[in-house]
Scaffold this active site. Structure first.
Site, PDB file in Angstrom:
ATOM      1  N   HIS A  81      32.014  35.100  41.138  1.00  0.00           N
ATOM      2  CA  HIS A  81      30.749  34.646  40.568  1.00  0.00           C
ATOM      3  C   HIS A  81      29.741  35.792  40.556  1.00  0.00           C
ATOM      4  O   HIS A  81      29.924  36.782  41.262  1.00  0.00           O
ATOM      5  CB  HIS A  81      30.179  33.480  41.374  1.00  0.00           C
ATOM      6  N   HIS A 106      26.158  42.022  40.191  1.00  0.00           N
ATOM      7  CA  HIS A 106      27.494  42.550  40.461  1.00  0.00           C
ATOM      8  C   HIS A 106      28.425  41.387  40.773  1.00  0.00           C
ATOM      9  O   HIS A 106      27.974  40.259  40.938  1.00  0.00           O
ATOM     10  CB  HIS A 106      27.454  43.518  41.640  1.00  0.00           C
TER      11      HIS A 106
END
Length: 167
Positions: free
Chosen positions: A117, A40
């Protein structure tokens, strides 16, 4: 409950990231690789919080136009290696609005600088001690449309963390 707000990845992007992890393993890199179901993009980490209702209210107030994100290179935070994100011109304002809403509602969250990220591996061990430069090249084509954000719950399971979408 241990909570965070995230963008869930589509299946194609997850598949390309898993292939990137496999490529790392073929290069002799070892470590704690993120499971596909846990991949995620975190927008705000809240941590322990008694209930989700106030957070869901903040999320539901956030309005944004759908936008595209894609994979873009690799980086690291100490002993964590991650895939970078392109499409930050829409992503960063979304995270800023969300974090502003949490602050206005008095909901504590991790105020570290937002660095978009996707975590690929924790505690990596590389034959030469570095991220191989070409590891993510083949996954740079992956792109997805962001049209919603999710409140996630994090629980420790027998085989690592389990992330569950609350909404």
């Amino acid at each position: 409950m241990r909570l965070f707000i995230a963008i869930k990845l589509n299946d194609r992007m997850k598949a390309e990231l898993v292939e990137t992890q496999r490529h790392m393993q073929r290069l002799g890199i070892r470590g704690n690789f993120t499971k596909p179901e846990n991949m995620h993009l975190t927008l705000a980490f809240i941590g322990e919080y008694p209930g989700p209702e106030d957070i869901l209210d903040v999320i539901n107030e956030i309005r944004f136009e759908p936008f595209a994100i894609g994979l873009d290179g690799m980086g690291s935070f100490g002993n964590l290696w991650w895939a970078g994100i392109r499409g930050q011109e829409a992503l960063k304002p979304l995270a800023k609005s969300l974090r502003h809403g949490l602050a206005e509602a008095g909901i504590p969250f991790d105020r570290k600088k937002f660095t978009p990220h996707i975590t690929l591996v924790r505690r990596p061990i590389s034959p030469d001690g570095r991220i191989p430069a070409a590891v993510l090249q083949h996954a740079l084509k992956s792109e997805m449309i962001v049209d919603r954000i999710s409140l996630m719950r994090s629980d420790r399971g027998k085989n690592g963390m389990i992330y569950t979408e609350i909404e």
